[in-house]
Design a protein around this motif. Structure first.
Motif, PDB file in Angstrom:
ATOM      1  N   GLU A   4       0.859  -1.183   0.000  1.00  0.00           N
ATOM      2  CA  GLU A   4       0.000   0.000   0.000  1.00  0.00           C
ATOM      3  C   GLU A   4       0.893   1.229   0.000  1.00  0.00           C
ATOM      4  O   GLU A   4       1.860   1.303   0.754  1.00  0.00           O
ATOM      5  CB  GLU A   4      -0.881   0.005   1.246  1.00  0.00           C
ATOM      6  N   TYR A   5       0.573   2.160  -0.869  1.00  0.00           N
ATOM      7  CA  TYR A   5       1.335   3.395  -0.962  1.00  0.00           C
ATOM      8  C   TYR A   5       0.379   4.562  -0.758  1.00  0.00           C
ATOM      9  O   TYR A   5      -0.693   4.598  -1.348  1.00  0.00           O
ATOM     10  CB  TYR A   5       2.008   3.521  -2.335  1.00  0.00           C
ATOM     11  N   VAL A   6       0.762   5.484   0.076  1.00  0.00           N
ATOM     12  CA  VAL A   6      -0.063   6.656   0.356  1.00  0.00           C
ATOM     13  C   VAL A   6       0.742   7.886  -0.018  1.00  0.00           C
ATOM     14  O   VAL A   6       1.898   8.024   0.387  1.00  0.00           O
ATOM     15  CB  VAL A   6      -0.465   6.712   1.848  1.00  0.00           C
ATOM     16  N   GLU A  15      -7.355  13.967 -14.695  1.00  0.00           N
ATOM     17  CA  GLU A  15      -7.484  12.757 -15.489  1.00  0.00           C
ATOM     18  C   GLU A  15      -6.410  11.822 -14.948  1.00  0.00           C
ATOM     19  O   GLU A  15      -5.297  12.253 -14.642  1.00  0.00           O
ATOM     20  CB  GLU A  15      -7.255  13.035 -16.976  1.00  0.00           C
ATOM     21  N   LEU A  16      -6.759  10.559 -14.783  1.00  0.00           N
ATOM     22  CA  LEU A  16      -5.833   9.589 -14.236  1.00  0.00           C
ATOM     23  C   LEU A  16      -5.437   8.620 -15.335  1.00  0.00           C
ATOM     24  O   LEU A  16      -6.288   7.960 -15.931  1.00  0.00           O
ATOM     25  CB  LEU A  16      -6.472   8.818 -13.074  1.00  0.00           C
ATOM     26  N   LEU A  17      -4.154   8.548 -15.612  1.00  0.00           N
ATOM     27  CA  LEU A  17      -3.625   7.593 -16.573  1.00  0.00           C
ATOM     28  C   LEU A  17      -3.077   6.410 -15.791  1.00  0.00           C
ATOM     29  O   LEU A  17      -2.174   6.559 -14.968  1.00  0.00           O
ATOM     30  CB  LEU A  17      -2.523   8.235 -17.417  1.00  0.00           C
ATOM     31  N   PHE A  18      -3.665   5.229 -16.009  1.00  0.00           N
ATOM     32  CA  PHE A  18      -3.239   4.003 -15.341  1.00  0.00           C
ATOM     33  C   PHE A  18      -2.581   3.112 -16.388  1.00  0.00           C
ATOM     34  O   PHE A  18      -3.151   2.861 -17.449  1.00  0.00           O
ATOM     35  CB  PHE A  18      -4.437   3.278 -14.727  1.00  0.00           C
ATOM     36  N   GLU A  19      -1.374   2.638 -16.077  1.00  0.00           N
ATOM     37  CA  GLU A  19      -0.672   1.738 -16.977  1.00  0.00           C
ATOM     38  C   GLU A  19      -0.194   0.511 -16.218  1.00  0.00           C
ATOM     39  O   GLU A  19       0.375   0.633 -15.132  1.00  0.00           O
ATOM     40  CB  GLU A  19       0.540   2.427 -17.600  1.00  0.00           C
ATOM     41  N   ALA A  20      -0.467  -0.674 -16.757  1.00  0.00           N
ATOM     42  CA  ALA A  20       0.066  -1.932 -16.237  1.00  0.00           C
ATOM     43  C   ALA A  20       1.081  -2.398 -17.266  1.00  0.00           C
ATOM     44  O   ALA A  20       0.730  -2.768 -18.378  1.00  0.00           O
ATOM     45  CB  ALA A  20      -1.047  -2.950 -16.058  1.00  0.00           C
ATOM     46  N   ILE A  21       2.357  -2.362 -16.899  1.00  0.00           N
ATOM     47  CA  ILE A  21       3.442  -2.616 -17.837  1.00  0.00           C
ATOM     48  C   ILE A  21       4.106  -3.940 -17.501  1.00  0.00           C
ATOM     49  O   ILE A  21       4.652  -4.120 -16.401  1.00  0.00           O
ATOM     50  CB  ILE A  21       4.466  -1.462 -17.787  1.00  0.00           C
ATOM     51  N   ARG A  39       4.590  -3.820 -13.602  1.00  0.00           N
ATOM     52  CA  ARG A  39       4.824  -2.542 -12.930  1.00  0.00           C
ATOM     53  C   ARG A  39       3.594  -1.677 -13.199  1.00  0.00           C
ATOM     54  O   ARG A  39       3.134  -1.566 -14.329  1.00  0.00           O
ATOM     55  CB  ARG A  39       6.080  -1.864 -13.480  1.00  0.00           C
ATOM     56  N   TYR A  40       3.048  -1.077 -12.149  1.00  0.00           N
ATOM     57  CA  TYR A  40       1.878  -0.211 -12.279  1.00  0.00           C
ATOM     58  C   TYR A  40       2.320   1.237 -12.182  1.00  0.00           C
ATOM     59  O   TYR A  40       3.086   1.591 -11.295  1.00  0.00           O
ATOM     60  CB  TYR A  40       0.856  -0.509 -11.177  1.00  0.00           C
TER      61      TYR A  40
END
Length: 75
Positions: A4-6, A15-21, A39-40
């Motif tokens: 978990e990262y806060v 706008e949220l750009l989500f990438e699963a690499i 890697r997210y």
């Protein structure tokens, strides 16, 4: 994901750009279980009028006709 990262995000519209690499498997990874190291990356882009869209997807994704654009803050 088990970590978990806060981190703070300033108030505003984004706008949220989500990438699963997909990354190269290491020696200890077992691809026979169907799981691959990924890697997210999340990029928050300041936008007065955010517009939802899917930039790239595989054929298994079936998005809704209209995206939900209203939410309540967690805090």
């Amino acid at each position: 994901m088990t970590d978990e990262y806060v981190f703070p995000v300033p108030k505003g519209s984004y706008e949220l750009l989500f990438e699963a690499i997909l990354i190269e498997p290491g020696e200890d990874d077992d691809p026979s279980n169907g799981l691959f190291p990924v890697r997210y990356e999340l990029t928050f882009i300041n936008a007065e009028n955010p517009y939802p869209r899917i930039l790239k997807a595989d054929k298994e994704l079936i998005p809704p006709q209209e995206f939900l654009m209203h939410a309540e803050p967690a805090i």
